[in-house]
Design a protein around this motif. Structure first.
Motif, PDB file in Angstrom:
ATOM      1  N   PRO A  74       0.850  -1.204   0.000  1.00 57.24           N
ATOM      2  CA  PRO A  74       0.000   0.000   0.000  1.00 57.24           C
ATOM      3  C   PRO A  74       0.881   1.248   0.000  1.00 57.24           C
ATOM      4  N   THR A  75       0.363   2.323  -0.548  1.00 55.38           N
ATOM      5  CA  THR A  75       1.165   3.543  -0.653  1.00 55.38           C
ATOM      6  C   THR A  75       1.595   4.064   0.717  1.00 55.38           C
ATOM      7  N   HIS A 105       2.697  10.471   2.881  1.00 58.01           N
ATOM      8  CA  HIS A 105       1.807   9.815   1.932  1.00 58.01           C
ATOM      9  C   HIS A 105       1.513  10.733   0.749  1.00 58.01           C
ATOM     10  N   GLN A 106       1.441  12.024   1.004  1.00 59.00           N
ATOM     11  CA  GLN A 106       1.207  12.995  -0.071  1.00 59.00           C
ATOM     12  C   GLN A 106       2.363  12.994  -1.067  1.00 59.00           C
ATOM     13  N   ARG A 116       6.958   8.530 -11.334  1.00 61.88           N
ATOM     14  CA  ARG A 116       8.269   8.161 -10.810  1.00 61.88           C
ATOM     15  C   ARG A 116       8.361   6.685 -10.406  1.00 61.88           C
ATOM     16  N   PHE A 117       7.218   6.028 -10.233  1.00 62.45           N
ATOM     17  CA  PHE A 117       7.204   4.594  -9.959  1.00 62.45           C
ATOM     18  C   PHE A 117       6.969   3.868 -11.292  1.00 62.45           C
ATOM     19  N   ASP A 118       7.974   3.143 -11.734  1.00 59.02           N
ATOM     20  CA  ASP A 118       7.882   2.452 -13.016  1.00 59.02           C
ATOM     21  C   ASP A 118       6.700   1.489 -13.035  1.00 59.02           C
ATOM     22  N   GLY A 119       5.801   1.680 -14.011  1.00 58.73           N
ATOM     23  CA  GLY A 119       4.663   0.772 -14.183  1.00 58.73           C
ATOM     24  C   GLY A 119       3.511   1.023 -13.243  1.00 58.73           C
ATOM     25  N   VAL A 120       3.551   2.088 -12.454  1.00 61.77           N
ATOM     26  CA  VAL A 120       2.477   2.384 -11.490  1.00 61.77           C
ATOM     27  C   VAL A 120       1.747   3.644 -11.937  1.00 61.77           C
ATOM     28  N   THR A 121       0.446   3.529 -12.136  1.00 62.26           N
ATOM     29  CA  THR A 121      -0.372   4.685 -12.509  1.00 62.26           C
ATOM     30  C   THR A 121      -1.648   4.689 -11.681  1.00 62.26           C
ATOM     31  N   LYS A 168      -8.099   7.117  -6.362  1.00 63.97           N
ATOM     32  CA  LYS A 168      -8.259   5.663  -6.384  1.00 63.97           C
ATOM     33  C   LYS A 168      -7.072   4.995  -5.701  1.00 63.97           C
ATOM     34  N   HIS A 169      -7.355   3.936  -4.924  1.00 66.42           N
ATOM     35  CA  HIS A 169      -6.302   3.220  -4.208  1.00 66.42           C
ATOM     36  C   HIS A 169      -5.331   2.574  -5.188  1.00 66.42           C
ATOM     37  N   VAL A 170      -4.048   2.679  -4.883  1.00 70.98           N
ATOM     38  CA  VAL A 170      -3.003   2.096  -5.723  1.00 70.98           C
ATOM     39  C   VAL A 170      -2.023   1.332  -4.840  1.00 70.98           C
ATOM     40  N   ASP A 171      -1.703   0.111  -5.226  1.00 71.28           N
ATOM     41  CA  ASP A 171      -0.657  -0.657  -4.564  1.00 71.28           C
ATOM     42  C   ASP A 171       0.586  -0.625  -5.444  1.00 71.28           C
TER      43      ASP A 171
END
Length: 222
Positions: free
Chosen positions: A92-93, A104-105, A115-120, A126-129
């Motif tokens: 989790p972020t 967290h911000q 900046r996180f490869d493959g993470v959008t 919306k929740h992102v892992d």
């Protein structure tokens, strides 16, 4: 866009047609290079294939069969990649923020900046892992894999726990020494308690604390 199951079935039924479209060069060398590139792409997804040998590539019929086979194997790449992805640990972020020592911000801003490869984040809020194999690029340009961040964080936490345990053991040892100096061995003190010789509430409390500290010491030492 991922392939629908009906599209995959169509490719399987019409392998020869799709293969002829892909291997359309009139030059054998170019078709061989195309075949080898596709084989590399399929194997990179974790799918094991039986490549044609150099001699087999020069046999027209065998090369045609190999072309059709690799075209179908391409339709399996998506499913293989999804299977591999599902086995990768995700964080989790907020946990990533804690491991990196940022807010967290900040993590949300870095996701928005890509900046996180493959993470959008497909939708605002919306929740992102974040997968362990994702690579973070800091604003400074430095990069780090999240799995390495997690390992480093766990190592720091383990060190902190061990240090805290050592500090607690030192405190317990000091308290036990003080009780023994004041009352003598705990066995004698417990005998006095059982025989009714202890007359003050402070002595009863000291015995309870003394007993607890001995159990706590045993727990810390395993």
């Amino acid at each position: 866009m991922s392939m629908a199951i009906q599209d995959i079935l169509e490719v399987r039924e019409r392998q020869a047609t799709y293969a002829s479209n892909i291997f359309s060069s009139l030059q054998l060398r170019e078709n061989i290079i195309t075949y080898q590139m596709l084989c590399d792409a399929v194997e990179a997804s974790g799918i094991k294939i039986q490549r044609l040998s150099d001699d087999e590539l020069l046999v027209p019929e065998k090369f045609r069969v190999g072309q059709q086979d690799i075209v179908y194997q391409l339709t399996q790449v998506q499913h293989s990649s999804q299977a591999v992805s599902s086995k990768v640990k995700h964080y989790p972020t907020r946990e990533v923020a804690r491991m990196l020592g940022v807010s967290h911000q900040t993590i949300s801003r870095w996701i928005a900046q890509g900046r996180f490869d493959g993470v959008t984040r497909t939708e605002p809020g919306k929740h992102v892992d974040i997968p362990a194999n994702s690579i973070l690029e800091y604003p400074s340009g430095e990069t780090v894999r999240i799995s390495e961040v997690a390992e480093s964080y766990q190592a720091r936490m383990q060190t902190a726990v061990e240090t805290e345990s050592e500090d607690e053991l030192q405190f317990i040892a000091q308290k036990l020494s003080a009780y023994e100096e004041k009352y003598g061995p705990i066995e004698r003190f417990m005998h006095k308690s059982e025989s009714g010789e202890l007359v003050t509430s402070d002595e009863d409390i000291d015995l309870d604390v003394w007993t607890y500290l001995l159990k706590r010491k045993e727990s810390l030492l395993g």
